[in-house]
Each structure stands twice: as structure tokens, then as C-alpha cells.
Scaffold this active site. Structure first.
Site, PDB file in Angstrom:
ATOM      1  CG  HIS A 151       2.892 -59.210 -13.982  1.00  0.00           C
ATOM      2  ND1 HIS A 151       3.266 -59.413 -15.289  1.00  0.00           N
ATOM      3  CD2 HIS A 151       2.162 -58.074 -13.970  1.00  0.00           C
ATOM      4  CE1 HIS A 151       2.766 -58.446 -16.048  1.00  0.00           C
ATOM      5  NE2 HIS A 151       2.084 -57.623 -15.272  1.00  0.00           N
ATOM      6  N   GLY A 416      25.815 -26.175  20.164  1.00  0.00           N
ATOM      7  CA  GLY A 416      25.065 -27.404  20.381  1.00  0.00           C
ATOM      8  C   GLY A 416      23.784 -27.199  21.159  1.00  0.00           C
TER       9      GLY A 416
END
Length: 507
Positions: A151, A416
């Protein structure tokens, strides 16, 4: 698992009326009884307890278990141990027993016993913030909070930041120490279910690192890990922390943990022991290489060493500059990636002289960069060097080196998908390659390499005015790309370093 759940406001127990409404809804669905599983907090005990009494007054059979699995406090408080993430395991066990037709009282008794063999400890890098409020506590940058709840409340102590392994070791020591009144009685030979819980703000990567550290630490203590559950089971808003839960198990209890459930968030883990499972394997043996026909340690080999040392020193010196250039167009790691490659090459050179054969040298460098450099740069350099090595197997004269450059550039473009003018490292290499075509003509000399390097540097600078057509930079607005491409700058710097060594040798 659960049939119903009642939500209160953030970090607040639900109202009695809401709890009672849920009990009635479950009873009307035709159940023979209801078990309330409550985490040990004052508000929850009071409100759920009152709702239970009211439901029983209405003739609804209701039992309640209060779970306190917190292992943070070495001396037990009057309020008892807080209910933490281990409560989720109680949900699972109780649900499996109910599904098997076990009676309400027996389920209550059995989960109460299970809860006694369980412990949880939390740790966080910072607090969380209830919406509209400030953080509940503050930590220095070098501190972590140990033993906190769910909490946002502070923990039992603050410790200095440390590695994941050290933090996990400390947590497990605290949880299992017999001097701790809330410890889990885990010892060598014990069998446990391990739960690694995200308190809300960690990535899967960080959670996995903690889980790995916990498994290794427990196994190092002789503890058998029956199951390892990793995920977000009980969070505290956005808190960047974790909790570890240990539950001592035997085969009957493990069957309840393994029982099928349709609860969507329950992890579908393999029903086999974690301990003893092979989590990695040795890499296959590398194929035998043909012996280097050129004597290692000769003049050519020594020259190769000088070239590589200069290239490494150059890349290490450019790390900060390349990273700065890359931050504008990528993730800011181009310099780090090239430095990683440089350090890998330096380490390799310390192991012995490199092959004097250019083809074998480029092949070795290719494998090294593919393994150590990482990223798209590592793959592209690996492709370039692998392809460039092929023409050099037959000859090593200047025309062969020009052909090697052509082969490397072709491989980079093929895989690439970049082309000259796309604002990548290819721009520098392509410009140099065009100049090196002159090596295929009679009378070629080192002056051509000088022109090639100058062309590469000019091409790198020209990327400042290009729109990116490939790579990560292609997703960035061209208006933000006002610096040269870092990959192109690095490639040109490598060629300059090679030239400087060759010129000094030729002088």
C-alpha cells in the site's frame, strides 16, 4: 480460483455493504458455502469480519481465513504479519480444493495450514503515488527500500543499491534466517514454490533477471524449486519493485498448485521441477579450419596487429562523439557498440598473433564481431567481412582487395537493404569502394587508398544533408537530422586509421 472479488478504493478496504453483496451473489449462484480470503490489515479484518457475521445471521454458511505472509519483521508485531503476494497462492489452493468438491470447513483448515509454511518479502527502488497524491516516501538514488508492503508504506529498513544477485541473496537470507520470527523454515533439501512478483513498475526483462538470481541462489542453498511463477500477481500501482514468495510444498500441495484453472492471469508453467532442468547447453564445437598457409608472427601479421590496434584506439576515442550523433537519430548507442567491438578485438589480439592470411583474418574478425558487437552494426560488419574474405582466398594483390571491397558492399546491400544516399554507413564505404576500382588497373599504388579515405570522409559529412532511407533513422523526421550519420562517420574513421598505419609503414 476465486468466484468473486470485492474492490475498495485505492489502498482502502471495501465497504461492508459491498462485501455482503458479493457473498449474497455467490450464495444465490448455488454454492454450498463461501470462504473469505482476507489479507491481514485492520480495515480488511474488520469489514470482512462484520460482513461475515451479517451473512451468517442470514443463514449463509461463510468462513474466513486471514493471511499474513510478510517476512519483513524480525520481531512479531501485535497486529501480526501483513498479507502480501503469497495470498494469491492461497487463492489457487482454495480454488483447487473447492473444484475437487472438498467441504468448506476442510478447505478452511487446509489453507490455514498452508499459510503457515509461506513467506513473502518486498523490495523497491522507490515509492508509488496514489492518484492525486505525492509519493508516500522518498529514497536517495543509491538506496532501496526493504520489507515494504503493498500500500505504498515504507519498509523495515533502507539498504544501499547493489547488484540483482546481491539484493536477492540479502532478501533470501532475511526470509529464511531462524533469528527472524516471521521466517520461512526453508533449508537444504526443502522443496518450494517460488513466486517472483512485479510490484507494478518493472519490465519483464528486470523481472527475469531477478527470477534468474533467485533460482540460482536457492539452488546454491540446496533448495529444490518445484515451480517458479514469474509475473505481476499483486501490484502496488506503479511501484518499481519486486516481492519474493516462498511456499514449502509436498506432492499433494503441488498438485493443487498445478490444478487447471481458467483464471486468465495465472501463468501456464510446465508441471515439472525447475531444479534439475537444463536451462542452457554448451555451444556446438566449431568446424576445423584450414591451417594458415602464411607464417603467424611474420611481417604481414605484425602489420595487421598495428592496423587493428589503431582501429581499436580510434573507435574507443570516438565513443562519446558517435553516441551523441546517434542520439539524434537512434538510441544513442552507436559509439558504445563500436567500442564493444574494439574491446573484443583487443582481447582477441592478446590471445596471440592474428592470422597473416587476409582471408582468414577477415573471417575471424567477422565471427568475432557477429558474436561480440551486437546490433545491426555487428551484423553488417560481419556480412561485409565474410563476403570480403572470399576474393582474398586466391590472391591478395591490390585488384583482389578491390574485389573484396566490392563483395563486401554487395553483401551489405543485399541483406541490409540500404543503397548509396540512404544516410547509412554504406555511404562512406561505397565512396571508398568507387575510388578503389582504380586498384584493378595497372600501376595502382597506396595513393589510391588516400583518395578513397578522403572520399569516405566527404561522404560521411554529406550524410548531414541526406534524408534517411534505411535503418532506425528512417523513422525520424528529416528536420531533426542535422548531424552526419554516426555509422558513416565510424566507417570513415576506420578507413583513416588503416591508411595512417600503412603510410607510417611505407615511410
Amino acid at each position: 480460483m476465486l468466484t468473486g472479488v470485492i474492490a475498495g478504493a485505492v489502498f482502502t478496504s471495501p465497504a461492508v455493504g459491498s462485501i455482503l453483496a458479493a457473498i449474497r451473489a455467490v450464495a444465490q449462484a448455488g454454492t454450498v458455502g463461501t470462504l473469505l480470503i482476507v489479507k491481514n490489515y485492520t480495515g480488511d479484518r474488520l469489514n470482512f469480519g462484520l460482513a461475515r457475521e451479517q451473512a451468517r445471521a442470514e443463514g449463509i454458511p461463510v468462513e474466513m481465513v486471514v493471511i499474513g505472509d510478510d517476512s519483513a519483521f524480525t520481531v512479531l508485531k501485535k497486529a501480526g504479519r501483513r498479507g502480501l503476494c503469497g495470498t494469491v497462492l492461497i487463492h489457487k489452493v482454495a480454488g483447487a480444493l473447492a473444484e475437487a468438491g472438498v467441504g468448506l470447513e476442510e478447505i478452511t483448515d487446509r489453507v490455514s495450514e498452508v499459510a503457515k509454511a509461506m513467506g513473502t518479502l518486498g523490495l523497491s527502488l522507490s515509492s508509488c503515488s496514489v492518484p492525486g497524491s505525492k509519493p508516500t516516501f522518498e529514497l536517495s538514488a543509491d538506496e532501496v527500500e526493504l520489507g515494504l508492503g503493498i500500500h505504498g508504506e515504507a519498509g523495515v529498513r533502507r539498504i544501499k543499491m547493489a547488484t540483482a544477485d546481491e539484493i536477492v541473496e540479502l532478501m533470501l537470507d532475511h526470509m529464511t534466517s531462524s533469528s527472524n520470527m516471521s521466517h520461512v523454515p526453508v533449508q537444504s533439501g526443502s522443496s518450494v514454490v517460488l513466486m517472483v512478483n512485479n510490484l507494478g513498475g518493472l519490465s519483464f526483462l528486470e523481472l527475469g533477471i531477478i527470477a534468474d538470481a533467485a533460482v540460482r541462489s536457492l539452488e546454491g542453498r540446496g533448495v529444490k524449486i518445484a515451480r517458479a511463477l514469474v509475473g505481476t500477481f499483486m501490484s502496488a500501482l506503479e511501484m518499481p519493485g519486486i516481492s519474493l514468495t516462498l511456499l514449502l510444498v509436498d506432492e499433494p500441495l503441488l498438485k493443487l498448485i498445478d490444478a487447471e484453472t481458467t483464471a486468465s492471469a495465472w501463468p501456464n508453467v510446465a508441471k515439472v521441477l525447475v531444479t534439475g532442468r537444463k536451462r542452457c547447453r554448451a555451444a556446438p564445437a566449431k568446424p576445423l579450419e584450414a591451417p594458415d598457409s602464411t607464417a603467424a608472427g611474420g611481417a604481414a601479421s605484425k602489420q595487421m596487429v598495428l592496423v587493428l590496434e589503431r582501429v581499436c584506439a580510434t573507435l574507443l576515442g570516438l565513443e562519446g562523439h558517435l553516441n551523441a550523433l546517434d542520439r539524434a537519430a537512434g538510441d544513442g548507442d552507436c559509439g558504445s557498440t563500436h567500442s564493444c567491438a574494439a574491446r573484443a578485438i583487443q582481447g582477441w589480439l592478446k590471445e596471440g598473433p592474428p592470422p597473416a592470411s587476409p582471408a582468414q583474418l577477415l573471417s575471424k574478425l567477422s565471427l568475432l564481431l557477429l558474436e561480440k558487437m551486437g546490433g545491426s552494426s555487428g551484423a553488417l560488419y560481419g556480412l561485409f567481412l565474410t563476403a570480403a574474405a572470399q576474393p582474398l582466398k586466391a590472391k591478395t594483390d591490390l585488384p583482389a582487395w578491390s574485389a573484396a571491397m566490392d563483395a563486401g558492399l554487395e553483401a551489405m546491400q543485399k541483406y541490409g537493404k540500404a543503397a548509396p544516399g540512404d544516410r547509412t554507413m554504406l555511404d562512406s564505404l561505397w565512396a571508398a569502394g568507387q575510388e578503389l576500382q582504380a586498384w584493378k588497373s595497372p600501376g595502382a599504388n597506396l595513393q589510391i587508398l588516400t583518395k578513397a579515405v578522403k572520399s569516405a570522409e566527404a561522404a560521411a559529412e554529406a550524410t548531414r544533408n541526406m534524408e534517411a532511407g534505411a535503418g532506425r533513422a528512417s523513422y525520424i523526421s528529416s528536420a531533426r537530422l542535422d548531424q552526419p550519420d554516426p555509422g558513416a562517420v565510424a566507417a570513415a574513421a576506420i578507413l583513416r586509421a588503416i591508411l595512417e598505419v600503412l603510410q607510417s609503414q611505407d615511410a
